[in-house]
Design an enzyme around this catalytic site. Structure first.
Site, mmCIF file in Angstrom:
data_model
loop_
_atom_site.group_PDB
_atom_site.id
_atom_site.type_symbol
_atom_site.label_atom_id
_atom_site.label_comp_id
_atom_site.label_asym_id
_atom_site.label_seq_id
_atom_site.Cartn_x
_atom_site.Cartn_y
_atom_site.Cartn_z
ATOM 1 C CG PHE A 37 -2.071 1.561 1.464
ATOM 2 C CD1 PHE A 37 -2.352 1.699 0.618
ATOM 3 C CD2 PHE A 37 -1.509 1.554 3.089
ATOM 4 C CE1 PHE A 37 -2.638 3.467 1.493
ATOM 5 C CE2 PHE A 37 -1.716 2.572 3.414
ATOM 6 C CZ PHE A 37 -3.143 3.778 1.985
ATOM 7 C CE LYS A 75 8.766 -15.023 1.816
ATOM 8 N NZ LYS A 75 8.226 -14.782 3.260
ATOM 9 C CG ASP A 128 12.263 -13.444 2.608
ATOM 10 O OD1 ASP A 128 12.374 -12.623 3.322
ATOM 11 O OD2 ASP A 128 12.050 -14.133 2.840
ATOM 12 C CB THR A 142 4.094 1.777 13.215
ATOM 13 O OG1 THR A 142 2.970 1.514 14.020
ATOM 14 C CG2 THR A 142 4.474 0.132 13.760
ATOM 15 C CG ASP A 143 0.304 4.959 15.619
ATOM 16 O OD1 ASP A 143 0.639 3.850 15.240
ATOM 17 O OD2 ASP A 143 -0.861 5.767 15.458
ATOM 18 C CD GLU A 144 -0.759 -0.358 14.910
ATOM 19 O OE1 GLU A 144 -0.665 -1.637 15.530
ATOM 20 O OE2 GLU A 144 -0.890 -0.177 14.027
ATOM 21 C CE1 TYR A 154 2.784 -3.967 11.590
ATOM 22 C CE2 TYR A 154 1.870 -1.982 12.827
ATOM 23 C CZ TYR A 154 2.378 -2.967 12.024
ATOM 24 O OH TYR A 154 2.763 -1.121 11.081
ATOM 25 C CE LYS A 159 7.112 -1.350 11.030
ATOM 26 N NZ LYS A 159 7.751 -1.311 9.825
ATOM 27 C CE LYS A 193 -3.325 -3.405 7.961
ATOM 28 N NZ LYS A 193 -2.004 -3.410 6.701
ATOM 29 C CG ASP A 241 -12.223 -5.140 21.784
ATOM 30 O OD1 ASP A 241 -11.792 -4.547 20.574
ATOM 31 O OD2 ASP A 241 -11.542 -4.619 22.774
ATOM 32 N N GLY A 255 -5.824 -7.733 23.139
ATOM 33 C CA GLY A 255 -5.382 -6.531 23.840
ATOM 34 C C GLY A 255 -4.609 -5.398 22.411
HETATM 35 P P1 NAD Z 1 1.386 -4.135 2.991
HETATM 36 O O1 NAD Z 1 0.918 -5.062 4.293
HETATM 37 O O2 NAD Z 1 0.453 -3.131 2.418
HETATM 38 O O3 NAD Z 1 2.892 -4.366 2.281
HETATM 39 C C1 NAD Z 1 3.818 -4.517 2.752
HETATM 40 C C2 NAD Z 1 4.228 -4.873 1.359
HETATM 41 O O4 NAD Z 1 5.968 -5.965 1.875
HETATM 42 C C3 NAD Z 1 3.373 -5.981 0.871
HETATM 43 O O5 NAD Z 1 4.267 -5.415 -0.867
HETATM 44 C C4 NAD Z 1 4.540 -7.059 1.381
HETATM 45 O O6 NAD Z 1 4.427 -8.318 -0.439
HETATM 46 C C5 NAD Z 1 5.568 -6.757 0.854
HETATM 47 N N1 NAD Z 1 6.936 -7.798 2.162
HETATM 48 C C6 NAD Z 1 6.099 -8.248 3.093
HETATM 49 N N2 NAD Z 1 7.167 -9.578 3.852
HETATM 50 C C7 NAD Z 1 8.249 -9.270 2.820
HETATM 51 C C8 NAD Z 1 9.547 -9.778 3.164
HETATM 52 N N3 NAD Z 1 9.940 -11.280 3.473
HETATM 53 N N4 NAD Z 1 10.317 -9.314 1.953
HETATM 54 C C9 NAD Z 1 10.215 -8.041 1.161
HETATM 55 N N5 NAD Z 1 9.172 -7.819 0.695
HETATM 56 C C10 NAD Z 1 8.436 -8.010 1.652
HETATM 57 O O7 NAD Z 1 1.601 -2.836 3.831
HETATM 58 P P2 NAD Z 1 1.379 -0.962 3.637
HETATM 59 O O8 NAD Z 1 0.733 -1.059 4.882
HETATM 60 O O9 NAD Z 1 1.654 -1.123 3.082
HETATM 61 O O10 NAD Z 1 2.838 -0.971 5.373
HETATM 62 C C11 NAD Z 1 3.936 -0.585 4.820
HETATM 63 C C12 NAD Z 1 4.794 -0.330 5.765
HETATM 64 O O11 NAD Z 1 4.583 1.135 6.630
HETATM 65 C C13 NAD Z 1 5.366 -1.369 7.246
HETATM 66 O O12 NAD Z 1 6.640 -1.705 7.484
HETATM 67 C C14 NAD Z 1 4.059 -0.421 7.703
HETATM 68 O O13 NAD Z 1 4.755 -0.971 9.311
HETATM 69 C C15 NAD Z 1 4.461 0.535 8.179
HETATM 70 N N6 NAD Z 1 3.004 1.545 8.275
HETATM 71 C C16 NAD Z 1 2.068 1.079 8.029
HETATM 72 C C17 NAD Z 1 0.914 1.967 8.453
HETATM 73 C C18 NAD Z 1 0.070 1.890 7.682
HETATM 74 O O14 NAD Z 1 -1.151 2.749 9.059
HETATM 75 N N7 NAD Z 1 -0.606 1.136 6.907
HETATM 76 C C19 NAD Z 1 1.404 3.365 9.274
HETATM 77 C C20 NAD Z 1 2.443 3.611 9.469
HETATM 78 C C21 NAD Z 1 4.118 2.302 9.147
HETATM 79 P P1 TYD Z 2 -6.372 -1.259 11.661
HETATM 80 O O1 TYD Z 2 -6.862 -1.031 10.306
HETATM 81 O O2 TYD Z 2 -6.563 -2.329 11.673
HETATM 82 O O3 TYD Z 2 -4.951 -0.568 11.466
HETATM 83 P P2 TYD Z 2 -4.104 -0.513 13.578
HETATM 84 O O4 TYD Z 2 -5.210 -2.004 14.058
HETATM 85 O O5 TYD Z 2 -2.576 -0.955 12.754
HETATM 86 O O6 TYD Z 2 -4.845 0.458 14.006
HETATM 87 O O7 TYD Z 2 -7.468 -1.068 12.522
HETATM 88 C C1 TYD Z 2 -8.119 0.376 12.847
HETATM 89 C C2 TYD Z 2 -8.512 0.238 13.983
HETATM 90 O O8 TYD Z 2 -9.961 -0.326 13.646
HETATM 91 C C3 TYD Z 2 -8.480 -0.307 15.448
HETATM 92 O O9 TYD Z 2 -8.622 0.059 16.363
HETATM 93 C C4 TYD Z 2 -9.191 -2.047 15.557
HETATM 94 C C5 TYD Z 2 -10.975 -1.512 14.040
HETATM 95 N N1 TYD Z 2 -11.343 -2.367 13.072
HETATM 96 C C6 TYD Z 2 -12.419 -2.629 13.732
HETATM 97 O O10 TYD Z 2 -12.761 -2.551 14.983
HETATM 98 N N2 TYD Z 2 -12.700 -3.778 12.774
HETATM 99 C C7 TYD Z 2 -12.052 -4.701 11.935
HETATM 100 O O11 TYD Z 2 -12.627 -5.160 11.011
HETATM 101 C C8 TYD Z 2 -11.104 -3.598 11.835
HETATM 102 C C9 TYD Z 2 -10.210 -4.680 10.491
HETATM 103 C C10 TYD Z 2 -10.161 -3.008 12.645
#
Ligand code: NAD
Ligand code: TYD
Length: 341
Positions: free
Chosen positions: A12, A35, A60, A126-128, A150, A154, A189, A272, A275
Site C-alpha cells: 500500500f 516478496k 525476500d 509506526t506509532d504502534e 506486530y 516493529k 485494514k 474485541d 490486547g
Molecule cells: P502492506 O502490508 O500493504 O505491504 C507490505 C509489503 O511488503 C507487501 O508488498 C509485501 O509483499 C511486502 N513484504 C512482506 N514481507 C516481505 C519480505 N519478507 N520481503 C520482501 N517484501 C515483503 O503494508 P503497508 O500498509 O504499505 O505498510 C508499509 C510499512 O509502513 C510497514 O513497514 C508498516 O509497518 C508501516 N506503517 C504502516 C502504516 C499503515 O497504516 N498502513 C502506518 C505506519 C507505518
Molecule cells: P487496522 O486498520 O487493523 O489498523 P491498526 O490496528 O494497525 O490500528 O484497525 C484500525 C482500528 O479499527 C483498530 O482500532 C481496530 C479497528 N477495527 C475494527 O473495529 N474492525 C475491523 O474489522 C478492523 C480491521 C479494525
C-alpha cells in the site's frame, strides 16, 4: 539518491511512494524489491510498469545473499524499507512471520547498507511501537511499550536500526507514522474493509465498543514526509509523522457511511481484538521543525478514497473474492457478533 531500492514497494504505502518518487524526480531510478506476499500486488504498479526508470525484483528481505546481489547489480545508493508483515489481527494468529520479516529482514537491509556504504536508509515504522497512549501524545524519546506481536516486531526493527547507527555508524533514519489511508490499501485494514463492505451493503464489524482512537494520515502526506526524511532527515534520528486528526472508530465509521449515503444499521459491534490498543497519538513537533505538514484535509482525502474504491472494483473484488488469499476469512472472519444487524 540515484538508484533507490524500495523494499515492500508493491504494498500500500510503498506503491504510493514509488509513484511519488517517479513523478517528482525525473533522474531517480527505482528498484522495487518485494516478496509479493498476500499484501503485495503488482496491480498497484501497473501504470509504471513500462517506465524505463522502474524495475521490479521479486525477493525476500530475509535473503541476505540475494539482497546483496540486487544492491550491487543495480548500483543501489539508498533504501526505503516498507517491507513488513503489517496486520495486527494476523500477528495475533501467527506471530512468527512478523518476527522473521520485520526484525530479521530489517537487519539484513542494515547489513547491506553497512557493507556497501550506501548513502542512506529510511526505515518506515509506526506509532504502534509506543503502545496505547491514554493521555497526551508520544514523543520520539518515549519508552517503547508495544502490545501486539506486530508492534513488538516493529519495535525490534527500530532498535536494530538504532544499534546499527550507534555501533557501525550506519546512516539510517526512522519514521513513525500514524494510521494511513488512501488508494491501494489491502481491504483487511479498517477503512478499505468498511468502504468495500458498505459498497456491497455488507455489515461493518466494529470491534468492542468502537471507542478506540486512531490518528488518520493520508498516504500521500506520509509519502511527502518520507521523501523529506530521505533528503533532509538526520542520521540516527527518529521522526514521528502524525496528522493530529484523531477519531474514535465509531466516528470514523459514521463518517464513511455518511459520505457513502449508507445507513448506520450496517454497523455491527463484534467481539474485541485481544490486547486492542485504546489510543495512539503522536507529537510531530520534530518533523514540523523541518517544514513538513499534512497537505490534505481529512474529509476531502476520505471522500477521494471512497471514490477510488467505488471506481476501482477491479482492484479489490478479486482480493476479497478470496482468489488471492482466503486465510484471513477462514481464520478470523468469524468474530462473535455482539449487537447490530
Ligand atoms: P502492506 O502490508 O500493504 O505491504 C507490505 C509489503 O511488503 C507487501 O508488498 C509485501 O509483499 C511486502 N513484504 C512482506 N514481507 C516481505 C519480505 N519478507 N520481503 C520482501 N517484501 C515483503 O503494508 P503497508 O500498509 O504499505 O505498510 C508499509 C510499512 O509502513 C510497514 O513497514 C508498516 O509497518 C508501516 N506503517 C504502516 C502504516 C499503515 O497504516 N498502513 C502506518 C505506519 C507505518
Ligand atoms: P487496522 O486498520 O487493523 O489498523 P491498526 O490496528 O494497525 O490500528 O484497525 C484500525 C482500528 O479499527 C483498530 O482500532 C481496530 C479497528 N477495527 C475494527 O473495529 N474492525 C475491523 O474489522 C478492523 C480491521 C479494525
Amino acid at each position: 539518491m540515484e538508484n533507490l531500492l524500495i523494499t515492500g514497494g508493491a504494498g500500500f504505502i510503498g506503491s504510493n511512494f514509488v509513484h511519488h518518487i517517479l513523478d517528482k524526480y525525473p533522474d531517480c531510478k527505482v528498484i522495487v524489491y518485494d516478496k509479493l506476499t498476500y499484501a503485495g500486488n503488482l496491480d498497484n504498479l501497473q501504470d509504471v510498469a513500462d517506465d524505463p526508470r522502474y524495475s521490479f525484483v521479486r525477493g525476500d528481505i530475509c535473503d541476505m545473499e540475494f539482497v546483496e546481489d540486487v544492491v550491487q547489480e543495480h548500483k543501489v545508493d539508498g533504501i526505503v524499507n516498507f517491507a513488513a508483515e503489517t496486520h495486527v489481527d494476523r500477528s495475533i494468529l501467527e506471530p512468527g512471520s512478523f518476527i522473521q520479516t520485520d526484525v530479521y529482514g530489517t537487519h539484513v537491509l542494515l547489513e547491506a547498507v553497512r557493507k556497501f556504504g550506501l548513502r542512506r536508509m529510511v526505515h518506515i515504522s509506526t506509532d504502534e511501537v509506543y503502545g496505547s497512549v491514554v493521555e497526551g501524545s508520544s514523543v520520539e524519546t518515549d519508552n517503547l511499550l508495544p502490545n501486539s506481536p506486530y508492534s513488538a516486531s516493529k519495535a525490534g526493527a527500530d532498535l536494530m536500526c538504532r544499534a546499527y547507527h550507534v555501533t557501525y555508524g550506519v546512516p539510517v533514519v526512522i519514521t513513525r507514522g500514524s494510521n494511513n489511508f488512501g488508494p491501494y490499501q489491502y481491504p483487511e485494514k479498517v477503512i478499505p474493509l468498511f468502504i468495500t463492505n458498505a459498497l456491497d451493503d455488507k455489515p461493518l464489524p466494529l470491534y468492542g465498543d468502537g471507542l478506540n482512537v486512531r490518528d488518520w494520515l493520508y498516504v500521500l502526506d506520509h509519502c511527502d514526509a518520507i521523501d523529506l526524511m530521505l533528503h533532509e532527515g538526520r542520521d540516527g534520528e527518529i521522526y514521528n509523522v502524525g496528522s493530529n486528526h484523531e477519531l474514535t472508530n465509531l466516528e470514523l465509521t459514521e463518517t464513511i457511511l455518511e459520505l457513502m449515503g449508507k445507513p448506520k444499521s450496517l454497523i455491527q459491534f463484534v467481539e474485541d481484538r485481544p490486547g486492542h490498543d485504546r489510543r495512539y497519538s503522536l507529537d510531530s513537533t520534530k518533523i514540523h521543525g523541518l517544514g513538513w505538514r499534512p497537505n490534505h484535509a481529512f474529509e476531502n482525502a476520505l471522500e477521494g478514497t471512497v471514490r477510488w474504491y467505488t471506481e476501482n472494483r477491479w482492484w479489490w473484488e478479486k482480493i476479497k473474492s478470496g482468489a488471492y488469499d482466503n486465510y484471513y476469512e477462514r481464520q478470523y472472519g468469524t468474530r462473535r457478533v455482539l449487537t447490530g444487524s
